[in-house]
Motif scaffolding. Structure first.
Motif, PDB file in Angstrom:
ATOM      1  N   CYS A  70      18.397  42.934  30.227  1.00  0.00           N
ATOM      2  CA  CYS A  70      19.692  43.446  30.658  1.00  0.00           C
ATOM      3  C   CYS A  70      20.210  42.611  31.824  1.00  0.00           C
ATOM      4  O   CYS A  70      19.520  41.715  32.313  1.00  0.00           O
ATOM      5  N   ASP A  71      21.438  42.898  32.240  1.00  0.00           N
ATOM      6  CA  ASP A  71      22.073  42.076  33.264  1.00  0.00           C
ATOM      7  C   ASP A  71      21.468  42.300  34.642  1.00  0.00           C
ATOM      8  O   ASP A  71      21.510  41.423  35.489  1.00  0.00           O
TER       9      ASP A  71
ATOM     10  N   ARG B 105      18.933  36.578  32.354  1.00  0.00           N
ATOM     11  CA  ARG B 105      18.977  38.032  32.375  1.00  0.00           C
ATOM     12  C   ARG B 105      17.663  38.578  32.906  1.00  0.00           C
ATOM     13  O   ARG B 105      16.622  37.941  32.797  1.00  0.00           O
TER      14      ARG B 105
ATOM     15  N   SER C 182      17.891  44.103  23.794  1.00  0.00           N
ATOM     16  CA  SER C 182      18.889  43.908  24.847  1.00  0.00           C
ATOM     17  C   SER C 182      19.578  45.247  25.108  1.00  0.00           C
ATOM     18  O   SER C 182      19.809  46.026  24.173  1.00  0.00           O
TER      19      SER C 182
ATOM     20  N   ARG D 279      22.825  47.253  27.138  1.00  0.00           N
ATOM     21  CA  ARG D 279      24.076  47.160  27.891  1.00  0.00           C
ATOM     22  C   ARG D 279      24.671  48.556  28.008  1.00  0.00           C
ATOM     23  O   ARG D 279      24.474  49.412  27.134  1.00  0.00           O
TER      24      ARG D 279
ATOM     25  N   ALA E 114      22.916  50.248  23.172  1.00  0.00           N
ATOM     26  CA  ALA E 114      24.132  50.454  23.962  1.00  0.00           C
ATOM     27  C   ALA E 114      24.118  51.899  24.440  1.00  0.00           C
ATOM     28  O   ALA E 114      23.879  52.816  23.647  1.00  0.00           O
TER      29      ALA E 114
END
Lengths: 333, 103
Positions: free
Chosen positions: A30-31, A18, A50, A52, A113
């Motif tokens: 994150c991605d 990541r 993290s 998303r 999130a």
């Protein structure tokens, strides 16, 4: 042997690497690249969050409108909601601002999130960097101060003071004059032996457009490109990438009786000024309150607080020039 | 709300007091700041107040803290005892210290 056989294939069950970036002392995972967060490969003392992107329905489904305790609420003059922060012990915190996005931060600040609205990115980034990521950092042990800061000679100069006094404008002018950008509006600090360590913020500086026009065009590029407008213009100002010790603190105060800009040592109650400069005042957990007390005492013991008395009519450019003179005086240059 | 009964000064002087778990304090250059973690309220103490808190935290009774302070500041013991009792009663009322056996 066919060439295709030499191509690496995803190992079943393997987790793709990541992207990681760093701001406010926290590694954001994150991605994909997160705009405004400086890339990093370091672990930042184990603090990571993290991130998303999720749908609005996912957040609303997890958090019924009538659930939770409202911690903070700010409304427009006409009564419309501007910003709301509420909490539920098992879910953490929800930060919501219409047209700026809604976010869930888990109770330990390690997962975020976000439901991002269909608006220009500068708008949701403004809320993310002003409230969401700072909250995650605070929940992971950072002490946050309402301050903007630059770095000179490897040390950080934070500027504190009431809202609207010109902390960001002063920072922008100092950067235009050659100082390194460090953070805008939120400063993350942690104690270290013999002093206090400051962590840089994201590569974002939000400034009033009139103030930006006062920066000479030859120096404005030092502030980075303008990304767009939310309530202010958002610039992609690149901060330093590493934590640095705090050199001293400056408190900006208007002084209608002064005839010129005065910088003087604060001799009375510097501790109360530091305690009163906390960011995220709605966070009242014993751990956060105690950390703020500890870091304020460490600042009080290790660095000098200076008052900058600002007469009427003096602009951030004038103050920036005086701050640079003051640093030269202190270093004997 | 009924105020808790407080011991008179004679009884207070022979009692030990402690800073409860929900209260933390730190010395700043010019003052000591006490934080009640349950209320989130800060209380500033002058250096003498901070010294009294240190003495109480070191296991002194209120009276022995007063005598130590009187010696440090070269002041008559009865005067300092009176001041320390007033100070401790104020801290008790604010929930910033507890008498041993209270907590």
């Amino acid at each position: 042997m066919a060439t295709a056989e030499l191509q690496p294939e995803p190992f079943p069950g393997a987790v793709a690497e990541r992207w990681t970036g760093y701001a406010f002392g926290v590694v954001l995972e994150c991605d994909d690249v997160f705009p405004g967060v400086m890339p990093t490969t370091s672990a930042a003392n184990g603090r990571s969050a993290s991130w998303r992107e999720v749908s609005r329905e996912e957040i609303e489904g997890a958090w019924r409108p009538d659930a939770g305790e409202i911690l903070f609420e700010r409304r427009h003059p006409d009564g419309r909601l501007f910003l709301q922060v509420d909490t539920r012990s098992e879910l953490g915190f929800r930060i919501w601002a219409p047209y700026y996005g809604r976010h869930l931060v888990d109770p330990d600040g390690q997962a975020i999130a976000s439901a991002l609205p269909r608006v220009p990115p500068v708008r949701w980034q403004r809320l993310f960097f002003a409230q969401v990521l700072p909250l995650a950092a605070a929940l992971q042990g950072m002490s946050l101060f309402h301050a903007s800061a630059v770095a000179l000679d490897g040390r950080v100069l934070p500027f504190i003071g009431p809202s609207g006094i010109g902390k960001t404008s002063l920072t922008a002018h100092l950067v235009s004059l050659g100082a390194s950008f460090f953070t805008d509006d939120v400063l993350a600090l942690e104690p270290r032996p013999g002093g206090v360590l400051a962590h840089p913020g994201p590569a974002r500086l939000s400034i009033d457009d009139r103030e930006l026009r006062r920066i000479p065009s030859a120096q404005a590029p030092r502030l980075g490109p303008c990304l767009g407008r939310s309530d202010k213009l958002m610039l992609a100002t690149q901060p330093l990438e590493t934590p640095l010790p705090v050199a001293c603190l400056y408190y900006l105060r208007p002084d209608s009786e002064a005839t010129h800009i005065v910088i003087e040592e604060r001799r009375t109650e510097p501790g109360r000024t530091l305690l009163g400069s906390s960011f995220i005042n709605y966070l009242r957990s014993p751990g956060y309150l105690e950390r703020h007390l500890v870091i304020s005492a460490a600042l009080d013991a290790s660095v000098q607080l200076y008052d900058i008395r600002i007469p009427r009519g003096f602009r951030p450019r004038d103050i920036a020039a005086r701050v640079l003179e003051h640093r030269d005086e202190l270093s004997g240059r | 709300m009924t105020a808790l009964a407080r011991p008179d000064n004679d009884a207070l002087l022979s009692t030990r007091a402690h800073v409860p778990e929900h209260v933390v304090y730190r010395a700043f250059v010019q003052e000591t700041v006490v934080l009640n973690l349950e209320t989130g309220r800060y209380q500033g103490l002058n250096p003498t107040g901070g010294r009294i808190l240190d003495l109480l935290g070191g296991g002194h009774t209120v009276g022995s803290a007063a005598r130590a302070l009187a010696e440090e500041y070269q002041r008559p013991v009865p005067d300092v005892e009176h001041d320390v009792c007033t100070f401790c009663t104020d801290l008790l009322d604010r929930g910033l210290i507890e008498l041993d056996g209270d907590g």
